[in-house]
Motif scaffolding. Structure first.
Motif: not given
Length: 80
Positions: A1-17, A64-74
């Protein structure tokens, strides 16, 4: 993926790791692929990720973890 990506946190983890840190293109089209940041596994599409984030029940701590990681205000109730 290029540098034009956005990081976020999902409640469901990666199936591999089991990492919850994901990335998607900044365009965030419904059919854009979501990848695990840790192992670069394709996890789902952006449309599926949005549905997972909306429908997956989470503990208060997890939310709360997701809100912080995804830059959301609780949601805060003001008591005056």
């Amino acid at each position: 993926m290029s540098d034009f990506s956005e990081e976020f946190r999902m409640p469901k983890g990666c199936p591999k790791c089991d990492s919850h840190s994901m990335k998607v293109s900044q365009a965030k089209n419904d059919d854009d692929h979501v990848y695990c940041i840790s192992c670069n596994t394709e996890v789902c599409t952006w449309e599926e990720a949005q549905r997972i984030m909306a429908e997956t029940p989470r503990s208060e701590a997890e939310q709360l973890i997701e809100d912080v990681k995804n830059n959301k205000k609780p949601d805060v109730e003001e008591n005056h």
